[in-house]
Design an enzyme around this catalytic site. Structure first.
Site, PDB file in Angstrom:
ATOM      1  N   CYS A 133     -10.493 -19.293 -21.403  1.00  0.00           N
ATOM      2  CA  CYS A 133      -9.058 -19.365 -21.673  1.00  0.00           C
ATOM      3  C   CYS A 133      -8.391 -20.360 -20.725  1.00  0.00           C
ATOM      4  CB  CYS A 133      -8.432 -17.979 -21.534  1.00  0.00           C
ATOM      5  SG  CYS A 133      -6.699 -17.894 -22.036  1.00  0.00           S
ATOM      6  N   CYS A 189      -6.284  -9.703 -20.101  1.00  0.00           N
ATOM      7  CA  CYS A 189      -5.018  -9.480 -20.792  1.00  0.00           C
ATOM      8  C   CYS A 189      -5.211  -8.741 -22.105  1.00  0.00           C
ATOM      9  CB  CYS A 189      -4.302 -10.807 -21.018  1.00  0.00           C
ATOM     10  SG  CYS A 189      -5.172 -11.957 -22.116  1.00  0.00           S
TER      11      CYS A 189
END
EC number: 2.8.1.13
Length: 389
Positions: free
Chosen positions: A120, A219
Site C-alpha cells: 500500500c 486499517c
C-alpha cells in the site's frame, strides 16, 4: 503562521524536529499525507511552524468509518482548517480495492499471509501522492507521519532509510519497498520523536487529534473490527483438515485463511504437546502442524527484493545481516547470499532474490510476509518470503 498557533515553547524533542525541518535541504514546499490521526496532524503542524508552505492531501481509500474513510476525512479537514492550509481529497478507493483488497484475498486463498501495508505504501500512497502533488500543485515533496528517519550518504550517493528513534513505533519495516527516487522526495518529521513526544507536541498545538486513539496496525482490520471479520466478508467458510506432517488428521478448520505460520493458539486441536502451524496447503485445503522441535526453519528464499541503503549486489554476494521477518518480531542474525534470477523472474520489475541462512531456527518464516535486512538501524533492503525449510 495561523493566528491560533501555540505561543508556548516546544518540547526538547519538538524543538529539535523544528530545527531539522528549518535546515532541511532543498525546497520547503510540501504536501502532507493526512489520515486524520495524531501523527499526520502533528507532521503538518510542525512543518507549518517551521515555515514550510504546506498543503494537506488525504487519500480516500474505503467507504464507511475509520481512519481511511469518512471519519478520517473529517478530522483531516478539521486539522487543515485549524492550520489554515489547503486540504485536498483524492478518491483512491478503486486503486485500493484493486491493489490491496483483491491482492490480499488472492494471497490468503493461495495459502500465504500477505503483507498489504508495504504494498500500500508503494503502490497506493507514496508514488501516487508524489505524482499528484507534482502534477496538480507543483509540489516536489511529500511528508508523512511515519516513524522512520532518512539520511543522505555522500559516499554512496544513496538515501539511507533508518529505524525511527522510538523502537516501539518504528515503521521502517513497512517502508522497505520505497525506491531511491521516492525517498529523495519524502520528509519524515516524526522520525526522531517518541509517541509520547508526539502526544505532547500535538497538545501544545491544540490539535483536535491530540488524544485520538490509535487505529490498528492494519486499517482493514480496524475498518471491519477484526482481520477475521474482513476475511469472512470476502471468503465463505471452507472446511478442511488439520494434519501432522505425516498426514495424520488431528482436527478440522473452516478456512486456511484464518491461520498463519508459527501460530500455536486457537488451533482447536487437543494433542499431547503444543502444535504449531508449519504450512498452509491451499491445493489440499489443509493446515499442516508440527511440534515445536519440528517447526523451526533454518533458511528461506526471499524474492522481489528492493535494495534501499545499499546498491544491488552481484550474484553470490554474501554478508551477515540482521533480519526482521514480522513487524513485531525482533531482528535476528542471518547470512544473506544473493541468487541469480530465475528465467521466470528475469523480466520482473524486481528480479533480485537471496537466500537467508539463520544462525538459529526460526518459527515464523511466513511466505508472503517481508524479510527486511538491517545493518544496525539502516534498512539495507527487503523482499517477500517465498519458501522456507
Amino acid at each position: 503562521m495561523p493566528a491560533a498557533f501555540p505561543v508556548t515553547a516546544a518540547t526538547p524533542a519538538g524543538a529539535e524536529a523544528l530545527d531539522r525541518l528549518r535546515h532541511w535541504p532543498g525546497e520547503h514546499r510540501v504536501a502532507v499525507g493526512l489520515s486524520g490521526g495524531v501523527d499526520s496532524s502533528l507532521t503538518a503542524a510542525l512543518l507549518v511552524e517551521a515555515g514550510w508552505e504546506v498543503e494537506g492531501l488525504t487519500l480516500w481509500l474505503m467507504s464507511g468509518k475509520g481512519a481511511c474513510c469518512a471519519e478520517g476525512l473529517v478530522d483531516a479537514a478539521g486539522i487543515c482548517e485549524q492550520l489554515e492550509i489547503p486540504h485536498h481529497v483524492v478518491d483512491s478507493r478503486d486503486t485500493f480495492q484493486r491493489e490491496i483488497v483483491n491482492g490480499l484475498i488472492e494471497g490468503y486463498q493461495a495459502g500465504i499471509t500477505p503483507l498489504p501495508c508495504s504494498r500500500c505504501n508503494r503502490a497506493v500512497k507514496f508514488s501516487p501522492m508524489l505524482q499528484w502533488a507534482q502534477e496538480k500543485r507543483g509540489l516536489a515533496r511529500i511528508a508523512t507521519g511515519h516513524y522512520a528517519r532518512l539520511r543522505f550518504d555522500e559516499t554512496t550517493g544513496r538515501w539511507r532509510l533508518l529505524r525511527g528513534l522510538d523502537a516501539r513505533k518504528d515503521q521502517s519495516y513497512f517502508l522497505y519497498d520505497l525506491t531511491q527516487e521516492v525517498l529523495a522526495r519524502v520528509v519524515f518529521p516524526l522520525g526522531e520523536l517518541t509517541k509520547p513526544d508526539t502526544r505532547l507536541e500535538a497538545a501544545r498545538h491544540g490539535l483536535r487529534t491530540a488524544a485520538k486513539p490509535e487505529s490498528q496496525d492494519l486499517c482493514l482490520a480496524d475498518h471491519h473490527g477484526s482481520m477475521r471479520a474482513f476475511l469472512d466478508a470476502y471468503l465463505p467458510p471452507r472446511q478442511g483438515e488439520i494434519v501432522l506432517q505425516d498426514g495424520t488428521v488431528v482436527g478440522e478448520h473452516d478456512g486456511i485463511e484464518h491461520f498463519t505460520i508459527g501460530q500455536r493458539k486457537g488451533l482447536g486441536v487437543a494433542w499431547s504437546e503444543p502444535l504449531h502451524v508449519v504450512r498452509l496447503d491451499a491445493a489440499m485445503n489443509r493446515v499442516v502442524v508440527a511440534t515445536r522441535d519440528q517447526a523451526g526453519r533454518s533458511h528461506c528464499v526471499v524474492g522481489a527484493i528492493n535494495w534501499v541503503s545499499m546498491a544491488p549486489p552481484a550474484p553470490e554476494h554474501s554478508q551477515m545481516v540482521q533480519v526482521q521477518v514480522r513487524y513485531r518480531s525482533a531482528p535476528v542474525p542471518a547470512r544473506l547470499t544473493t541468487m541469480t534470477a530465475e528465467a521466470s523472474d528475469a523480466a520482473a520489475e524486481r528480479p533480485h532474490r537471496c537466500r537467508l541462512d539463520f544462525d538459529e531456527p526460526q518459527f515464523s518464516i511466513t511466505p508472503g510476509q517481508a524479510a527486511v535486512f538491517y545493518d544496525g538501524d539502516a534498512v539495507l533492503g527487503g523482499g517477500l518470503i517465498q519458501t522456507s525449510a
